[in-house]
Write an enzyme that holds these catalytic residues in place. Structure first.
Site, mmCIF file in Angstrom:
data_model
loop_
_atom_site.group_PDB
_atom_site.id
_atom_site.type_symbol
_atom_site.label_atom_id
_atom_site.label_comp_id
_atom_site.label_asym_id
_atom_site.label_seq_id
_atom_site.Cartn_x
_atom_site.Cartn_y
_atom_site.Cartn_z
ATOM 1 N N SER A 164 0.615 -1.164 -0.049
ATOM 2 C CA SER A 164 0.062 -0.039 -0.003
ATOM 3 C C SER A 164 0.981 1.321 -0.023
ATOM 4 O O SER A 164 1.576 1.594 -0.870
ATOM 5 C CB SER A 164 -0.855 -0.026 1.291
ATOM 6 O OG SER A 164 -1.951 0.808 1.016
ATOM 7 N N HIS A 368 -7.684 -5.311 0.679
ATOM 8 C CA HIS A 368 -6.419 -4.539 0.658
ATOM 9 C C HIS A 368 -5.729 -5.143 1.829
ATOM 10 O O HIS A 368 -4.241 -5.397 1.762
ATOM 11 C CB HIS A 368 -6.902 -3.345 1.032
ATOM 12 C CG HIS A 368 -5.802 -2.241 0.787
ATOM 13 N ND1 HIS A 368 -5.194 -2.057 -0.660
ATOM 14 C CD2 HIS A 368 -5.125 -1.476 1.407
ATOM 15 C CE1 HIS A 368 -4.285 -0.963 -0.527
ATOM 16 N NE2 HIS A 368 -4.225 -0.752 0.739
#
Ligand SMILES: *[C@@H]1O[C@H](CO)[C@@H](O)[C@H](O)[C@H]1NC(C)=O
Ligand SMILES: *[C@@H]1O[C@H](CO)[C@@H](O)[C@H](O)[C@H]1NC(C)=O
Ligand SMILES: CC(=O)N[C@H]1CO[C@H](CO)[C@@H](O)[C@@H]1O
Length: 392
Positions: A164, A368
């Site tokens: 990320s 995620h």
């Protein structure tokens, strides 16, 4: 998103709010990162490196043999170095790479609880300490960490794996300081957050309100999220209650949203215990700016509070992704609540010949946060990373 899904999402949020944590008493939750690593019988070293702009960052090393190749792992937002450890032995990437014979380095970006020292500014009392986004993490923190690791290990290059925001900072760095292309052997981006064509609802709302948020943050001196001003620091303990249970639940909810239902038994409490708060407001504003403008650019300080496409032809300096020459593998998933497949395809196309491959995780529920601690992350992602690493 239609009304029904919006309602369903809201219902899920509310339901999750009332779910209690599984086994909140897990000991690892209360240990420091080096204590956890030692507890599971891995060697650990603590290193400090100071950036050109004065931040002292902490790095943890699980050293391999003298010939082991160095790998640098960098975490996402609301995480620190522990992100690659908390999921446990045989499951977390830090241990998996150590087991595979690598010299593992875990870095904590500026602002993390273990990277809050500055040569001039005090993180608690000095708002100037928090005047950074992932741009500075990329342009200052990463070069300092990379140079330090290469110096200590006497190696010409290292492997880089990030999740990320760690990927965002990487692209900011390598597109700007292009000589770092040579210092990175191969780069693995897990859920790369560079473009956001179809972000989740809460982010769309934040994006819509960007101007108000920025204005409010300015006016109220909110330079961290959550804010550290007196009002919040006095209200929070009241809100959290004596046991802190209510706030724990909130954090669980927040984590669950990003991790789907895929976190192994017992890991979530440790994950929550090692979540990193606060983050700099500017980190979030910078992401929202990129989301709004649709291109990958430097922080926009605004011209009369207007910026980007709202201001005629004015464009903020873009990061030059075609200068990224490091061979790169992008891992992504269909249910990622932050980024869409189109975003990854676009990033891959714009990297200057460095995109070796896009790897879609073959699990439709993978979200995620599952790139850090999902139940199946080892077989679906980490084992592939280790195999690919062996080929470079
Ligand atoms: C920063 O300020 C706080 C509050 O005044 C103080 O307790 C702390 O010791 C200071 N930290 C450093 C490193 O000077
Ligand atoms: C971007 O990088 C490429 C490759 O290094 C270079 O040819 C090009 O001139 C750069 N563009 C800008 C605007 O700096
Ligand atoms: C741009 C660059 O330095 N690429 C290198 C990346 O790593 C591979 C494998 O070590 C090299 O062959 C490339 O030259």
């Amino acid at each position: 998103m239609n009304l029904l899904t919006t309602k369903t999402t809201t219902a899920v949020w509310i339901l999750l709010c009332f779910q209690s944590p599984t086994s909140a008493d897990d000991e690892d939750r209360y240990l420091t990162l080096p204590q956890i690593i030692s507890k599971y019988n891995y060697p650990v070293e603590i290193h400090h490196v100071t950036t050109q702009d004065g931040y002292t960052l902490t790095m943890y090393r699980i050293p391999g043999t003298s010939t082991a190749r160095p790998v640098l792992l960098l975490h996402g937002i609301f995480h620190y170095a522990a992100a690659f450890i908390t999921a446990g032995v045989g499951h977390a990437l830090g241990y998996i790479l150590a087991d595979a014979g690598y010299d593992v380095w875990l870095g904590s970006f500026r602002g993390c609880p273990d990277s809050q020292t500055h040569t001039i500014f005090n993180a608690t009392t000095d708002p100037k300490f928090w005047d950074f986004s992932w741009h500075e993490m990329g342009l200052f923190d990463l070069p300092a960490m990379i140079d330090y690791v290469l110096e200590i290990t006497a190696q010409p290059s290292l492997y880089y794996v990030a999740h990320s925001q760690g990927t965002t900072a990487f692209y900011a760095m390598v597109s700007t300081h292009v000589h770092y292309n040579r210092k990175v052997r191969v780069n693995f981006s897990l859920a790369p957050t560079v473009y956001f064509s179809k972000p989740i609802k809460p982010l769309v709302v934040l994006e819509m309100w960007y101007h108000y948020i920025q204005h409010l943050a300015d006016k109220l001196d909110v330079y961290t999220i959550p804010p550290s001003n007196r009002f919040v620091s006095q209200t929070l303990p009241v809100l959290c209650g004596r046991t802190g249970r209510f706030c724990d639940e909130l954090r669980f909810t927040f984590m669950k949203y990003f991790h789907g239902t895929e976190v192994p038994e017992g890991v979530l409490p440790v994950l929550v215990g090692h979540a990193q708060m606060p983050v700099a407001t500017k980190q979030i504003l910078h992401f929202l700016q990129v989301m709004r403008s649709g291109y990958f650019h430097w922080y926009d300080y605004g011209e009369d509070r207007c910026w980007g496409y709202g201001c005629g032809s004015r464009r903020v300096r873009a990061y030059n992704l075609s200068a990224v020459a490091v061979p790169t593998f992008l891992f992504y998933s269909a249910r990622d609540c932050m980024i869409h497949e189109d975003d990854v395809v676009r990033l891959c196309g714009e990297l200057g010949g460095g995109c070796e491959g896009r790897v879609l995780v073959p699990d439709r529920s993978f979200n995620h946060g599952d790139f850090i601690s999902g139940k199946r992350v080892r077989e679906l992602v980490f084992d592939k990373v280790v195999t690919l690493m062996g080929q470079y």
